[in-house]
Design an enzyme around this catalytic site. Structure first.
Site, short mmCIF file in Angstrom:
data_model
loop_
_atom_site.label_atom_id
_atom_site.label_comp_id
_atom_site.label_asym_id
_atom_site.label_seq_id
_atom_site.Cartn_x
_atom_site.Cartn_y
_atom_site.Cartn_z
N ASP A 62 -2.70 -7.81 1.84
CA ASP A 62 -3.19 -6.97 0.73
C ASP A 62 -3.95 -5.76 1.24
O ASP A 62 -5.08 -5.48 0.81
CB ASP A 62 -4.09 -7.78 -0.20
CG ASP A 62 -3.47 -9.10 -0.62
OD1 ASP A 62 -2.31 -9.09 -1.04
OD2 ASP A 62 -4.15 -10.14 -0.52
N GLU A 228 0.35 -7.67 -10.53
CA GLU A 228 -1.03 -7.90 -10.07
C GLU A 228 -1.41 -6.76 -9.13
O GLU A 228 -0.71 -5.75 -9.03
CB GLU A 228 -1.11 -9.25 -9.33
CG GLU A 228 -0.14 -9.36 -8.16
CD GLU A 228 -0.12 -10.73 -7.52
OE1 GLU A 228 -0.91 -11.59 -7.91
OE2 GLU A 228 0.71 -10.93 -6.61
#
Length: 550
Positions: A62, A228
């Site tokens: 991420d 997301e």
């Protein structure tokens, strides 16, 4: 660059002999952990003005990046591994140096003093605003935290919970032109019971609190499942939410835009896997250069290797971005190789550290524990080694999955051989140390004292996360406390263990082992030292060095 020579250290051309007065008098900056290093096993910069993806073949999950002047700073998810929130620095988006961790311990302390696999720091966001660097990170069990500093290379502030709530994840702030501030975020279905939605709320300009005016700005259930990880930007009067959808290993990169911060937002897929081998190309950061180029940094899930980091060229057409190589339909696919960014200058190669001589009086930045560390787990020394003390097995723990004092680092490449020189001083029978490949299943080379003798063997634990039981292979008696241990990692994560008495001739130990990922993280390599029960004089493992070679 740091070069290790037997019992000596060469730092920036200065020869420093270990175990001597000169080493102790070396300036602190000379012994710092942010010395530039070049890995022997992975370099993205091809030296001819091009680079090869991934730019980091290591588990920086991420990733998010911010540019401040000519400097780029990256952070990434760290979950339960401590220190957390790595800070990497680059001048050209290809060569990255690990310079700090923003989170020395994880809060609440009583929770993260024991392993919390898959919990803790999820996808963070790093930003720069009015002279301050900010990181917003979610803990899915507690809410959204903020930390800040005026220098990312030094200490960051204590975490401040600015939005509490179970299942709140993936925060991204935006400071608007009029001084107003906003926060985008998503839901973790495992905690909130809902997912695939993005929300925006107002935030105080100093980022210390949020306002309860939350608006559902996008529902992905119909066309963009599992949306997301939003990143919030503004350009040419449009508000943009860059957000991955479709799942970590199977998804794509979506971009939403609106003229109003609270929407409604229109959608467009801007990058997908296509015919490339780069699966699930999404979740990351849009950054630009001082010369006006646009780039996108994202990850790819590679199982036991973790979530490795890629760099894609990016361009704008009709106020929509296209990431990667345009297929002719306005949707890009990832590139495997490409010309380096134009940042106005040429910078030397640099990579995060992997090999370590343990010559500094602080632990190298590549190392992390599986929980908030205790002082008595291990200590650097002024004699050029790191000492790990044998710790009692925690009550109720069946294998290493529940053990906090694992000293580990990320895998640096798809293939490598890691060799380490250690000395094991057991004080009692039953004490042992291990050179470890850790994941949901794990294996290690064990050095153990039994009947006043030392033995080497391979230990394997399948399905450790499901309380699997360790199995011990054939044992080999060794006479010396000083040993060389080796793990060779081949394609697909196949590992072969071996040991040597002289560092030249190695004997394979045990069967091949196929590594597995951890919970939301890649497999890791490192050490532990263990014993049954508590004593007032535990044995220890002295780690002299570890070297990663092709």
């Amino acid at each position: 660059m740091v070069r290790r020579k037997k019992s000596a250290l060469v730092l920036n051309g200065v020869f420093v002999k270990k175990n001597c007065f000169l080493f102790l008098l070396a300036p602190l900056w000379l012994l710092g952990q942010t010395q530039q290093t070049i890995s022997e096993v992975w370099q993205s910069d091809q030296g001819d003005g091009t680079y090869a993806n991934p730019i980091l073949h290591a588990d920086y999950s991420d990733p998010d990046v911010v540019r401040v002047g000519e400097d780029y700073y990256m952070t990434a998810s760290s979950f339960n591994c401590i220190p957390g929130l790595p800070i990497l620095h680059s001048k050209d988006l290809v060569n990255w140096q690990l310079v700090n961790h923003a989170l020395p311990k994880q809060v609440p302390l009583d929770v993260f003093d024991v392993p919390q696999h898959g919990n803790g720091v999820w996808a963070p966001c790093i930003r720069f605003h009015e002279g301050m660097y900010y990181i917003f990170y979610p803990d899915p069990d507690f809410g959204i935290y903020m930390i800040k500093t005026d220098d990312p290379n030094t200490n960051w502030s204590e975490p401040q919970l600015i939005k509490s709530g179970k299942g709140l994840i993936d925060p991204a702030p935006l400071w608007d032109d009029d001084g107003q501030a906003y926060l985008a975020y998503a839901f973790a279905g495992s905690r909130a019971g809902i997912k695939s939605m993005l929300l925006v709320c107002s935030m105080s300009p100093d980022a210390t609190r949020t306002v309860e005016n939350d608006v559902l700005v996008f529902d992905g259930h119909e066309k963009q499942p599992t949306i997301e990880g939003p990143k919030f930007y503004k350009r040419n009067g449009y508000y943009y939410l860059f957000a991955p959808a479709g799942g970590v290993s199977t998804g794509w990169q979506l971009v939403l835009r609106s003229k109003n911060v609270f929407g409604p937002y229109e959608e467009k897929i801007v990058m997908e896997q296509g015919a490339t081998p780069i699966n699930g190309p999404h979740q990351g950061a849009w950054v630009d250069t001082i010369t006006g180029e646009d780039w996108f940094i994202h990850f790819q899930d590679k199982g036991a290797y973790g979530r490795v980091v890629h760099l894609q060229p990016m361009k704008w057409e009709n106020d929509w971005p296209i990431i990667g190589k345009d297929q002719g339909n306005g949707v890009g696919v990832p590139v495997l190789e490409y010309k380096k960014s134009n940042v106005g200058k040429t910078y030397p190669k640099v990579t995060p550290p992997d090999s370590d001589g343990f010559n500094a009086t602080s632990l190298g930045l590549q190392w992390q524990w599986h929980a908030n560390p205790k002082l008595y787990w291990g200590l650097p020394t002024s004699n050029g080694y790191f000492r790990l003390f044998c710790q009692a097995i925690p009550e109720g723990v069946t294998n290493l999955w529940g053990v906090p004092n694992l000293l580990l680092q990320k895998w640096p490449s798809k293939t490598f051989t890691a060799t380490t020189k250690v000395t094991f001083r057991a004080h009692e029978d039953g004490e042992k140390a291990g050179f470890l490949i850790m994941g949901r299943s794990y294996a290690y080379l064990e050095v153990k004292r039994e009947n006043d003798e030392l033995y080497v063997s391979q230990v394997i634990c399948n399905n450790a996360d499901l309380e699997g039981i360790e199995t011990v292979g054939k044992s080999y008696k060794v006479k010396s406390y000083e040993l060389y241990l080796r793990i060779a990692v081949d394609k697909g994560g196949k590992c072969q263990f071996g040991y040597s008495k002289d560092g030249k001739t190695f004997k394979n130990v045990g069967e091949g082992f196929i590594a597995r990922e951890g919970k939301w993280i890649g497999a890791k390599i490192g050490y532990f030292a263990q014993r049954k029960g508590v004593t007032n004089n535990a044995g220890y493992l002295d780690i002299d060095w570890i070297r990663f070679m092709p």
